[in-house]
Design an enzyme around this catalytic site. Sequence first.
Site, short mmCIF file in Angstrom:
data_model
loop_
_atom_site.label_atom_id
_atom_site.label_comp_id
_atom_site.label_asym_id
_atom_site.label_seq_id
_atom_site.Cartn_x
_atom_site.Cartn_y
_atom_site.Cartn_z
N ARG A 82 -0.82 -23.50 -27.61
CA ARG A 82 -0.57 -22.10 -27.29
C ARG A 82 0.58 -22.01 -26.30
O ARG A 82 0.49 -22.59 -25.21
CB ARG A 82 -1.84 -21.47 -26.69
CG ARG A 82 -1.62 -20.05 -26.17
CD ARG A 82 -2.90 -19.43 -25.61
NE ARG A 82 -2.59 -18.12 -25.08
CZ ARG A 82 -2.88 -17.69 -23.86
NH1 ARG A 82 -3.53 -18.47 -23.02
NH2 ARG A 82 -2.54 -16.48 -23.46
N HIS A 128 3.01 -12.91 -21.55
CA HIS A 128 2.22 -13.59 -20.52
C HIS A 128 2.86 -13.25 -19.16
O HIS A 128 3.39 -14.10 -18.46
CB HIS A 128 2.17 -15.10 -20.77
CG HIS A 128 1.06 -15.82 -20.07
ND1 HIS A 128 0.10 -16.54 -20.73
CD2 HIS A 128 0.75 -15.92 -18.75
CE1 HIS A 128 -0.74 -17.08 -19.86
NE2 HIS A 128 -0.36 -16.72 -18.64
N GLU A 175 -4.40 -11.55 -20.57
CA GLU A 175 -5.07 -11.08 -19.36
C GLU A 175 -4.48 -9.81 -18.76
O GLU A 175 -3.96 -9.83 -17.64
CB GLU A 175 -5.07 -12.19 -18.30
CG GLU A 175 -5.68 -13.49 -18.77
CD GLU A 175 -5.88 -14.49 -17.62
OE1 GLU A 175 -5.37 -14.24 -16.53
OE2 GLU A 175 -6.55 -15.50 -17.84
N ASN A 315 -10.15 -16.21 -22.23
CA ASN A 315 -9.79 -17.10 -21.12
C ASN A 315 -10.97 -17.15 -20.17
O ASN A 315 -11.48 -16.10 -19.76
CB ASN A 315 -8.57 -16.58 -20.37
CG ASN A 315 -7.27 -16.79 -21.13
OD1 ASN A 315 -7.27 -17.32 -22.24
ND2 ASN A 315 -6.16 -16.39 -20.54
N TYR A 317 -12.85 -19.44 -16.81
CA TYR A 317 -12.71 -20.50 -15.82
C TYR A 317 -13.96 -20.79 -14.99
O TYR A 317 -14.20 -21.92 -14.59
CB TYR A 317 -11.55 -20.18 -14.86
CG TYR A 317 -10.19 -20.34 -15.50
CD1 TYR A 317 -9.52 -21.56 -15.45
CD2 TYR A 317 -9.58 -19.29 -16.16
CE1 TYR A 317 -8.28 -21.73 -16.05
CE2 TYR A 317 -8.33 -19.45 -16.76
CZ TYR A 317 -7.69 -20.67 -16.70
OH TYR A 317 -6.47 -20.84 -17.29
N GLU A 388 -7.85 -20.21 -23.01
CA GLU A 388 -7.64 -20.96 -21.77
C GLU A 388 -8.99 -21.35 -21.18
O GLU A 388 -9.93 -20.57 -21.22
CB GLU A 388 -6.93 -20.12 -20.68
CG GLU A 388 -5.46 -19.94 -20.88
CD GLU A 388 -4.82 -19.10 -19.78
OE1 GLU A 388 -5.32 -19.10 -18.63
OE2 GLU A 388 -3.82 -18.43 -20.07
C1 PNW Z 1 -4.85 -17.51 -15.77
N1 PNW Z 1 -7.70 -15.04 -10.38
O1 PNW Z 1 -4.71 -16.65 -14.70
C2 PNW Z 1 -3.51 -17.42 -16.45
O2 PNW Z 1 -3.53 -16.92 -17.75
C3 PNW Z 1 -2.67 -18.65 -16.34
O3 PNW Z 1 -1.32 -18.32 -16.49
C4 PNW Z 1 -2.98 -19.35 -15.03
O4 PNW Z 1 -2.11 -20.39 -14.74
C5 PNW Z 1 -4.41 -19.83 -15.11
O5 PNW Z 1 -5.30 -18.74 -15.33
C6 PNW Z 1 -4.90 -20.57 -13.89
O6 PNW Z 1 -4.87 -19.76 -12.77
C7 PNW Z 1 -5.51 -16.34 -13.66
O7 PNW Z 1 -7.16 -15.02 -9.24
C8 PNW Z 1 -4.96 -16.37 -12.38
O8 PNW Z 1 -8.89 -14.66 -10.54
C9 PNW Z 1 -5.69 -15.94 -11.31
C10 PNW Z 1 -6.97 -15.47 -11.50
C11 PNW Z 1 -7.52 -15.45 -12.78
C12 PNW Z 1 -6.78 -15.87 -13.85
#
Ligand code: PNW
Length: 487
Positions: A82, A128, A175, A315, A317, A388
């Site tokens: 991607r 993006h 996002e 996405n 995390y 992601e």
């Molecule tokens: C994503 N937060 O972003 C993005 O899509 C990527 O470009 C980025 O590098 C990756 O996650 C890792 O950070 C986020 O602060 C950035 O909650 C910050 C947040 C969430 C998602």
Amino acid sequence: MVRDVAAKAGLPSDFLWGFATAAYQIEGGATADGRGPSIWDTFCKIPGKIADGSSGDVACDSYHRTAQDIELLQKTGAKAYRFSISWSRVIPKGGRNDPINQAGIDFYVKLADDLLAAGITPFVTLFHWDLPDELYKRYGGFLNKDEFVADFAHYSRVVFEALGSRVKHWITFNEPFCSAILGHSIGAFAPGHTSDRTKSAVGDSSREPWIVGHSILIAHAHAVKIYRDEFKARDGGEIGITLNGDWTEPWDPNDEQDRIACDRKIEFAICWFADPVYFGRYPESMVKQLGERLPTFTAEESELVKGSNDFYGMNHYCANYIRHRGDAVVADPDDFSGNMDILFEDKFGNSIGPETQSFWLRPHAPGFRKLIKWLSDRYGRPKIYVTENGTSIKGENDLPMEEILEDDFRLEYFRSYITAMAEAVAEDGCDVRGYMAWSLMDNFEWAEGYETRFGVTYVDYENGQKRYPKKSAMEMKNIFDQFVGKV
Ligand code: PNW
């Protein structure tokens, strides 16, 4: 008799797994071959905005090293990649009447061709976060819905036309939550607007994030309509939007208000965009709390947005504990989370997960399975691509390279998250078809600069941008081999 039964885990045999990146985070070549500046080029120049004072000017220099990047992908056994397109490389000033930069188009056409030749399926993100700076200066970017929608529609059409049948998986926006909230409320991301009521193009800046979100939804829907009407029959691809969102657990599991707040948090983060895309309207909880600050869809807009996803781009995390704040502060105009506190510890002092280098990211793999199920239930079991998932590691950047390459923490993260996803598929019946780990390589981590590394590949920025696969890069195939073809 009570006994532990291990959950079934498996993924379909044609499962697409691989890695993700984004243009501004890896490409560099900021002025190469006619690229125009984006709002991130401008934002990085504001002192104090980026932790290490850096920018994406050079980044991983991928603009000049795509051959190497593809080799890297091949080494890992990845089936998919991607990447995102830099709008201001393709149309340097961004607008529908501005000149197109053929060199920018050629770069992405070759990238797609080379990936296909290497047997790797491209997933292409149109946007993006790197809005052409000129469009921000001209009319405030996302804040001017009609102008933004028209310009994004034109840009999308140019890219669909150029890449054609090479690309079967399109993502309109990455996002939108981040563009809206981090870019237009917290100010941590470009263009860096904060809630300063006196200085806003729309009068009251506390309205900005919701206006931004609305513009992006309409722009997404227009691009989808263009793809379906003009290109789908010819090129045979699918198109959707990618939304970020974390799992939530109640701070006090016995407090009903906390449990309700957990769902409300997901509604404010995810359903803000997903409900319009699947149902043609905003979530009731947002309408109730935000009142007239939340824009409304015209009947025509609602029709257009509803059904505008061929797949759900996810996405994901981490997870958080959620504590209801009390009804007294419901009307706080700067509260974008839905009247709650977002915490790393529950009432009993239990941590949701270990610390990482990213202040917001605490791994908690069970939440991944739960969120996939939660979304599948709400939206009628849509086809999902995880676009992601990944982690940084606390202190990673301070270690000698040899130790960085032994990234067991990241490997364990992937192993547990991918297992949770395979359980959501085999046990819960969710329809997950692909997974792209964030990220193929260390890169420009936005406001964190280069201090935070998310890569499965170490990039030696000081010595010719050399790439060194970490342990997690080479183990990914083994993880997927365990699950693929097992449902
Ligand atoms: C994503 N937060 O972003 C993005 O899509 C990527 O470009 C980025 O590098 C990756 O996650 C890792 O950070 C986020 O602060 C950035 O909650 C910050 C947040 C969430 C998602």
